[in-house]
Motif scaffolding. Structure first.
Motif, PDB file in Angstrom:
ATOM      1  N   LYS A  43      -7.988 -81.045 -25.913  1.00 56.97           N
ATOM      2  CA  LYS A  43      -8.707 -81.932 -25.234  1.00 56.97           C
ATOM      3  C   LYS A  43     -10.230 -81.193 -25.293  1.00 56.97           C
ATOM      4  O   LYS A  43     -11.291 -81.837 -25.429  1.00 56.97           O
ATOM      5  CB  LYS A  43      -8.320 -81.957 -23.831  1.00 56.97           C
ATOM      6  CG  LYS A  43      -9.025 -82.919 -22.762  1.00 56.97           C
ATOM      7  CD  LYS A  43      -8.592 -82.877 -21.500  1.00 56.97           C
ATOM      8  CE  LYS A  43      -9.525 -83.593 -20.561  1.00 56.97           C
ATOM      9  NZ  LYS A  43      -9.051 -83.747 -19.191  1.00 56.97           N
ATOM     10  N   ASP A  92     -11.623 -81.794 -28.762  1.00 59.07           N
ATOM     11  CA  ASP A  92     -12.027 -83.345 -28.719  1.00 59.07           C
ATOM     12  C   ASP A  92     -13.228 -83.812 -27.914  1.00 59.07           C
ATOM     13  O   ASP A  92     -14.042 -84.268 -28.490  1.00 59.07           O
ATOM     14  CB  ASP A  92     -10.998 -84.343 -28.075  1.00 59.07           C
ATOM     15  CG  ASP A  92      -9.575 -84.402 -29.138  1.00 59.07           C
ATOM     16  OD1 ASP A  92      -9.777 -83.996 -30.404  1.00 59.07           O
ATOM     17  OD2 ASP A  92      -8.695 -84.732 -28.698  1.00 59.07           O
ATOM     18  N   GLU A  93     -13.248 -82.904 -26.816  1.00 57.30           N
ATOM     19  CA  GLU A  93     -14.824 -82.918 -26.135  1.00 57.30           C
ATOM     20  C   GLU A  93     -15.761 -82.349 -27.088  1.00 57.30           C
ATOM     21  O   GLU A  93     -16.889 -82.782 -26.796  1.00 57.30           O
ATOM     22  CB  GLU A  93     -14.603 -82.060 -24.902  1.00 57.30           C
ATOM     23  CG  GLU A  93     -15.795 -82.328 -24.007  1.00 57.30           C
ATOM     24  CD  GLU A  93     -16.090 -83.656 -23.500  1.00 57.30           C
ATOM     25  OE1 GLU A  93     -17.218 -84.094 -22.902  1.00 57.30           O
ATOM     26  OE2 GLU A  93     -15.056 -84.479 -23.490  1.00 57.30           O
ATOM     27  N   ARG A  94     -15.431 -81.129 -27.818  1.00 56.54           N
ATOM     28  CA  ARG A  94     -16.645 -80.468 -28.554  1.00 56.54           C
ATOM     29  C   ARG A  94     -16.914 -81.483 -29.586  1.00 56.54           C
ATOM     30  O   ARG A  94     -18.200 -81.558 -29.831  1.00 56.54           O
ATOM     31  CB  ARG A  94     -16.137 -79.244 -29.044  1.00 56.54           C
ATOM     32  CG  ARG A  94     -16.232 -78.207 -27.835  1.00 56.54           C
ATOM     33  CD  ARG A  94     -16.003 -76.464 -28.571  1.00 56.54           C
ATOM     34  NE  ARG A  94     -14.863 -76.739 -29.329  1.00 56.54           N
ATOM     35  CZ  ARG A  94     -13.457 -76.220 -28.855  1.00 56.54           C
ATOM     36  NH1 ARG A  94     -13.423 -75.851 -27.560  1.00 56.54           N
ATOM     37  NH2 ARG A  94     -12.421 -76.172 -29.615  1.00 56.54           N
ATOM     38  N   ARG A 126     -16.634 -84.799 -29.627  1.00 56.67           N
ATOM     39  CA  ARG A 126     -17.458 -85.957 -29.091  1.00 56.67           C
ATOM     40  C   ARG A 126     -18.733 -85.347 -28.834  1.00 56.67           C
ATOM     41  O   ARG A 126     -19.649 -86.096 -28.952  1.00 56.67           O
ATOM     42  CB  ARG A 126     -16.820 -86.536 -27.696  1.00 56.67           C
ATOM     43  CG  ARG A 126     -17.319 -87.839 -27.544  1.00 56.67           C
ATOM     44  CD  ARG A 126     -16.691 -87.885 -25.800  1.00 56.67           C
ATOM     45  NE  ARG A 126     -17.008 -86.891 -24.796  1.00 56.67           N
ATOM     46  CZ  ARG A 126     -18.239 -86.889 -24.432  1.00 56.67           C
ATOM     47  NH1 ARG A 126     -19.155 -87.718 -24.425  1.00 56.67           N
ATOM     48  NH2 ARG A 126     -18.497 -85.900 -23.470  1.00 56.67           N
ATOM     49  N   LYS A 127     -18.960 -84.303 -28.368  1.00 55.02           N
ATOM     50  CA  LYS A 127     -20.299 -83.855 -27.966  1.00 55.02           C
ATOM     51  C   LYS A 127     -21.172 -83.638 -29.097  1.00 55.02           C
ATOM     52  O   LYS A 127     -22.256 -84.138 -29.303  1.00 55.02           O
ATOM     53  CB  LYS A 127     -20.296 -82.571 -27.005  1.00 55.02           C
ATOM     54  CG  LYS A 127     -19.809 -82.858 -25.608  1.00 55.02           C
ATOM     55  CD  LYS A 127     -19.745 -81.441 -24.946  1.00 55.02           C
ATOM     56  CE  LYS A 127     -19.479 -81.801 -23.315  1.00 55.02           C
ATOM     57  NZ  LYS A 127     -19.490 -80.682 -22.449  1.00 55.02           N
TER      58      LYS A 127
END
Length: 312
Positions: free
Chosen positions: A171, A174-176, A178-179
């Motif tokens: 997660k 994925d967040e990194r 996405r960012k």
């Protein structure tokens, strides 16, 4: 002991036989035949009896025969007593042997009973020890089973924790990602915006340099500039792939004075490219427009040909 009554019966029988033999001996000694007394006929003192020699000899022979018969009878009696005594002695000896044998058997049986009792005690002790060992083994098995279950529970908990950590890491990744993608897109948009501003500034500078040019030429130039800016905006939001290469779509766009897209319509072309163009225009929301009314009128409703090859 329990076997002593069995031995008392043979002893009693032996004692009775011995007493009987002694009684018989005593009775036989008292009943010895005595010589028969020949009765003397009393004769008158004055009467003379004349006895012949043959009569005397006969009488003597008779007495001798009676004596011999008595002696034979006595000898037979003595022999019988001796035989009975020998038999009683042999019976006594056999009885003593039997009693001795019975005693030996009793002792053997008692010994065997003691051995059996000792063996039973030993077997009971061994059984108790085996039961204790079995109980210890069972306790150890239960302890090992408990430890195994605890280990499995710990392993399961560790696996669950690892999965949670992996999910959290994924997660976070994925967040990194996405960012990072958002940052890349922001930078691209910022670059496009700067490029647009540069183009606008260049267009303005060009317009200012050509103030003496004809108004129509200025209008065409301004329209072309905003058309290029509109294409650049659409290009920035257009998602392309290899299947679109060599394909295009003609679209109709209606703009408000502030550049807001009020209508978009495909006029023909590849369906995939058309859908991508509509999506890119809708995503942009607002397109570059000029504040000049005459330029806006030229761009208020425009037709554009969207071709991914040109954009890539």
């Amino acid at each position: 002991m329990a076997k002593e009554p069995k031995l008392s019966i043979p002893i009693s029988i032996s004692a009775i036989i011995h007493i009987g033999v002694i009684v018989l001996l005593v009775l036989n000694l008292n009943f010895d035949d005595k010589p028969e007394v020949i009765p003397q006929a009393s004769a008158p003192a004055l009467e003379a009896v004349v006895v012949s020699q043959s009569q005397v000899d006969q009488q003597v022979e008779k007495l001798k025969a009676q004596k011999l018969a008595a002696e034979r009878k006595e000898k037979q009696r003595q022999d019988e007593l001796k035989r009975q005594a020998d038999k009683a002695r042999k019976d006594r000896e056999q009885e003593q042997l039997r009693i001795k044998k019975l005693e030996q058997q009793r002792q053997q049986q008692e010994k065997e009973a003691q051995q059996a009792l000792a063996a039973a005690k030993a077997a009971k002790l061994k059984q108790k020890q085996e039961q204790e060992r079995a109980q210890q083994a069972e306790n150890q098995r239960k302890q090992k089973e408990k430890e195994r279950q605890a280990a499995e529970a710990a392993a399961k908990q560790a696996a669950q924790k690892r999965k949670q950590e992996e999910a959290a890491a994924k997660k976070a990744a994925d967040e990194r990602k996405r960012k990072a993608e958002a940052e890349r897109k922001r930078k691209a948009e910022e670059k496009a915006r700067q490029e647009q501003e540069r183009m606008m500034q260049e267009a303005l500078a060009e317009e200012q340099a050509n103030l003496s040019s004809l108004k129509n030429k200025q209008l065409v130039s301004e329209v072309n500039k905003y058309r290029a800016m509109i294409k650049a905006t659409i290009e920035r939001n257009l998602v392309t792939n290899e299947s679109m290469r060599g394909k295009s779509c003609k679209v109709f766009i209606r703009l408000a004075k502030d550049g807001f897209v009020t209508a978009v319509k495909t006029l023909g072309g590849d369906n995939v490219v058309c859908r991508a163009a509509e999506t890119a225009i809708t995503k942009a929301g607002r397109l570059p427009v000029s504040a000049e009314p005459d330029v806006y009128e030229k761009l208020r409703e425009i037709n554009l040909t969207v071709s991914p090859d040109k954009f890539n």
